[in-house]
Each structure stands twice: as structure tokens, then as C-alpha cells.
Design a protein around this motif. Structure first.
Motif, PDB file in Angstrom:
ATOM      1  N   LEU A  54      34.000  50.178  44.389  1.00 52.53           N
ATOM      2  CA  LEU A  54      34.680  50.478  43.136  1.00 52.53           C
ATOM      3  C   LEU A  54      35.701  49.398  42.808  1.00 52.53           C
ATOM      4  O   LEU A  54      35.813  48.963  41.651  1.00 52.53           O
ATOM      5  N   TYR A  55      36.443  48.924  43.825  1.00 50.32           N
ATOM      6  CA  TYR A  55      37.437  47.887  43.590  1.00 50.32           C
ATOM      7  C   TYR A  55      36.764  46.580  43.173  1.00 50.32           C
ATOM      8  O   TYR A  55      37.282  45.846  42.328  1.00 50.32           O
ATOM      9  N   LEU A  56      35.621  46.301  43.765  1.00 49.11           N
ATOM     10  CA  LEU A  56      34.914  45.050  43.449  1.00 49.11           C
ATOM     11  C   LEU A  56      34.361  45.063  42.026  1.00 49.11           C
ATOM     12  O   LEU A  56      34.446  44.060  41.310  1.00 49.11           O
ATOM     13  N   LEU A  57      33.810  46.185  41.601  1.00 44.68           N
ATOM     14  CA  LEU A  57      33.268  46.230  40.238  1.00 44.68           C
ATOM     15  C   LEU A  57      34.393  46.210  39.209  1.00 44.68           C
ATOM     16  O   LEU A  57      34.229  45.662  38.098  1.00 44.68           O
ATOM     17  N   TYR A  58      35.549  46.792  39.563  1.00 40.69           N
ATOM     18  CA  TYR A  58      36.708  46.691  38.679  1.00 40.69           C
ATOM     19  C   TYR A  58      37.181  45.237  38.575  1.00 40.69           C
ATOM     20  O   TYR A  58      37.692  44.818  37.529  1.00 40.69           O
ATOM     21  N   ALA A  59      37.035  44.478  39.663  1.00 44.27           N
ATOM     22  CA  ALA A  59      37.447  43.072  39.633  1.00 44.27           C
ATOM     23  C   ALA A  59      36.608  42.276  38.633  1.00 44.27           C
ATOM     24  O   ALA A  59      37.110  41.332  38.012  1.00 44.27           O
ATOM     25  N   ILE A  60      35.339  42.640  38.460  1.00 43.43           N
ATOM     26  CA  ILE A  60      34.513  41.977  37.443  1.00 43.43           C
ATOM     27  C   ILE A  60      35.059  42.287  36.050  1.00 43.43           C
ATOM     28  O   ILE A  60      35.104  41.412  35.173  1.00 43.43           O
ATOM     29  N   VAL A 295      41.366  38.935  40.517  1.00 47.62           N
ATOM     30  CA  VAL A 295      40.563  39.622  41.536  1.00 47.62           C
ATOM     31  C   VAL A 295      41.460  40.246  42.596  1.00 47.62           C
ATOM     32  O   VAL A 295      41.317  41.428  42.939  1.00 47.62           O
ATOM     33  N   VAL A 296      42.412  39.471  43.101  1.00 51.81           N
ATOM     34  CA  VAL A 296      43.289  39.961  44.168  1.00 51.81           C
ATOM     35  C   VAL A 296      44.128  41.133  43.674  1.00 51.81           C
ATOM     36  O   VAL A 296      44.242  42.169  44.343  1.00 51.81           O
ATOM     37  N   ALA A 297      44.734  40.998  42.483  1.00 50.35           N
ATOM     38  CA  ALA A 297      45.581  42.062  41.959  1.00 50.35           C
ATOM     39  C   ALA A 297      44.785  43.343  41.697  1.00 50.35           C
ATOM     40  O   ALA A 297      45.274  44.445  41.968  1.00 50.35           O
ATOM     41  N   THR A 298      43.571  43.202  41.206  1.00 53.08           N
ATOM     42  CA  THR A 298      42.752  44.385  40.939  1.00 53.08           C
ATOM     43  C   THR A 298      42.474  45.159  42.220  1.00 53.08           C
ATOM     44  O   THR A 298      42.640  46.380  42.277  1.00 53.08           O
TER      45      THR A 298
END
Length: 362
Positions: A54-60, A295-298
């Protein structure tokens, strides 16, 4: 020496003045982190990997806003509109045409629909000479209109094919991503979905690095800094903004499809003002002119927000708001760019200290 030269040539398209992290040290660290992320499901299990996806897809989604806001100067609250349009499109396509092949094809089609929506909206905004804060307001209005419209689709008359839109209840039982045909099809869930999302994030990040450090990237930055002067130099700034807006819409759409398949569910809340503001927080805190910062902040903010929510705290959004205010007041350029500047400054001072002759005041 030949291998080093080959590696230097390989990383050259991804480096330049418009991105943080240039040089061998950065790429060594990048590979180390990437290896750790790839091995995350092995060390922590499939359930933890599914949650982390979920965190990775939010980073996109955050990258989609960074390329629009940070590099072209267009603050858009409409990324969630394209996010939701693609998610709903994927749900309707995959559920009406139930097969592994159509589920696989629904991914690019849904992303294409989101890009088309961004193209239509962007064309009327930029070629209609809508600028500055009015773009922000208009994109927010679009998201809120979609939220209001989708929320009132609870009746039985609101169906597309055999799928009911569901109003506030949303659409449940959305199929997971599937690749392949017939019995050879592979369903992406758990660790497999995590790895696919990680690959999509890495590809998006590297692709955007190459873009913003290329000739078109310089046109984007010039448009952000001074539209009139850029136009005097022969660039069609409206075209530049439209192309970037469509790219951002496509990335947001990709994130929306991954979200719909991650939870097998989507609802009108993805168009709401609360969710519309969250990507702005990610990008502002991480650094709107830094792809890496977004990316990091997300990942950090969403992990922290989920931890607060899991403990039953009602103050998750309040804490995120306080983080945003603190960032704007004390670190306006973003946390990651500030850390990068501090590290480079310390390294320069350390190098100057080592180079100073003995007995010479520093």
C-alpha cells in the motif's frame, strides 16, 4: 576499469542537476535498499508484504504529483480524480469481462482512461489560459464533483453491465491482478503483488529521473520558473504543461488500479477532500522538487499514519497536519533536500579540514 566505465554510462541518463542523488555512492546505496525491499517478503512474510505494498503504490501517486507540481509548477489536487477514475474503470472492466486475459488487459486500459481524462481536463485548462491558483481550485472541484456524483449511485439503476456502482458502499470483490491466459494465469496477491508494485515504483522513479534530466525536463523546469520567458525562447509552454499533466494522470491511474486490486475494493472516498490533500502533504514534506523525497516521505508518513490508526488513535490526520505545518514553516524546501544539503555541507567541511595544512586556522 572497463566495468566501471560501463556502469558510469548506464547511470548517466538518470543523473543531472534536477534530481538528488548523483554519483556511485548514491547508486550503491540505492541498490542496497532495493535488495532489502526485494527481500522484505522473505524476511517478514506475505501479510507484511501485502501491507507494505500500500505504501509503495501510494508512492507512485506521490510521484505523479511531484512531476506536475515540483518540476512544472502546477499544484494539482486532481491526482486523486485520475486515481479513482482508473480504479473504477479497472473494477468495471474486470468484473464485467470475467477472465484472466481481460483482467490483465484492464490494467493498461484503465490507465489509458485516466490519461485521457487528464488530457481532456488539461487541454481546457492550459489552452484556456487557466493558471496558478485557479488550476488548483479547478482540479479540486473536479475531484469533489466526482465524489458527490459517485456517492449518490446507490440505487439499482446505477449499474454498468452487471456491476452496481454502490454509492458510498463502493464496489467490492474486485479481482486481483492476473497475468497469463487460462490455466497458466498467475494471480498477483501477497508477496507477488508486493514485488509487482515495487517493480512499478522503481520503473516510474527511474523513468522520471531520466525525463527530468533530459531536454524535456529542462523545458519543464523553465516553465516552472518563468512561463513568459520560456515562451519567448520558442517553447510552447501550454503543450509542455499538458504533456506533463497527462503523464501525471497516467501515473496516478496506475496507482489507482493497484489500489483497487490491493484491497479488492474501491469507494467514492478516493475522490474526497481528505484523500485529495494527503498527496500534497507527502510531496511538501519530502520535497516537491525531489522525486526521492516524495517516495521517502510517502512511505514514512503512511507507515506512521497506519500505526496510529491501528492503535485506535483518532488523531492520525491531525498529526499529519502538524507535520505539514512544521515542514512548511521550518523546512520549506522539504526534509530530504535539507538532509541532502546538510550531508554535502558536512562532507565539504570535513574535506576542507583534512586538506588544510597543519597549523593553519580553518
Amino acid at each position: 576499469m572497463g566495468l566501471a566505465d560501463a556502469l558510469d554510462r548506464l547511470r548517466r541518463p538518470f543523473e543531472g542537476p534536477n534530481t538528488l542523488g548523483n554519483g556511485r555512492a548514491f547508486w550503491v546505496g540505492f541498490l542496497v535498499v532495493l535488495v532489502g525491499l526485494v527481500g522484505y517478503p522473505i524476511g517478514f512474510g506475505s501479510y507484511a508484504a501485502s501491507s507494505a505494498a500500500l505504501y509503495l503504490l501510494y508512492a507512485i501517486l506521490a510521484l505523479s504529483l511531484t512531476v506536475i507540481w515540483g518540476y512544472t509548477g502546477i499544484l494539482s489536487f486532481g491526482q486523486v480524480a485520475f486515481f479513482g477514475v482508473a480504479g473504477y474503470s479497472f473494477a468495471l472492466l474486470s468484473m464485467n469481462l470475467e477472465s484472466a486475459l481481460t483482467t490483465m488487459l484492464a490494467l493498461p486500459v484503465a490507465v489509458g482512461i485516466a490519461a485521457l481524462a487528464a488530457l481532456v481536463l488539461g487541454y481546457f485548462m492550459f489552452y484556456g489560459e487557466v493558471r496558478d491558483v485557479y488550476v488548483t481550485i479547478l482540479t479540486l472541484v473536479v475531484a469533489l464533483v466526482l465524489n458527490t456524483f459517485m456517492a449518490q449511485t446507490a440505487g439499482s439503476e446505477w449499474t454498468v453491465g452487471s456491476v452496481a456502482l454502490g454509492g458510498f458502499n463502493g464496489i467490492p470483490a474486485i479481482p486481483s491482478l492476473t497475468f497469463g491466459v487460462g490455466e497458466t494465469a498467475i494471480t498477483l496477491d501477497g508477496a507477488a503483488f508486493y514485488w509487482f508494485t515495487l517493480a512499478a515504483l522503481v520503473a516510474s522513479y527511474l523513468g522520471l529521473r531520466a525525463l527530468v534530466n533530459g531536454r524535456f525536463g529542462y523545458a519543464m523546469v523553465a516553465t516552472r520558473e518563468d512561463e513568459d520567458r520560456t515562451e519567448m525562447l520558442g517553447y510552447d509552454v501550454r503543450r509542455v504543461k499538458l504533456l506533463v499533466f497527462v503523464l501525471g494522470g497516467a501515473l496516478a491511474g496506475l496507482s489507482g488500479v493497484l489500489y483497487a486490486t490491493w484491497g479488492n475494493y474501491i469507494s467514492p472516498s478516493v475522490f474526497g477532500i481528505t484523500f485529495a490533500s494527503i498527496p500534497v502533504v507527502w510531496v511538501a514534506v519530502g520535497g516537491r522538487r525531489s522525486l526521492l523525497g516524495a517516495v521517502v516521505a510517502t512511505v514514512v508518513i503512511e507507515w506512521f499514519r497506519q500505526q496510529l490508526s491501528a492503535t485506535g488513535s483518532q488523531y492520525a490526520l491531525i498529526v499529519v497536519g502538524v507535520v505539514l505545518l512544521a515542514s512548511i514553516l521550518f523546512v520549506p524546501e522539504g526534509v530530504v533536500p535539507r538532509l541532502d544539503a546538510a550531508i554535502r555541507g558536512a562532507r565539504d567541511r570535513f574535506g576542507a579540514s583534512n586538506d588544510a595544512p597543519e597549523g593553519t586556522p580553518e
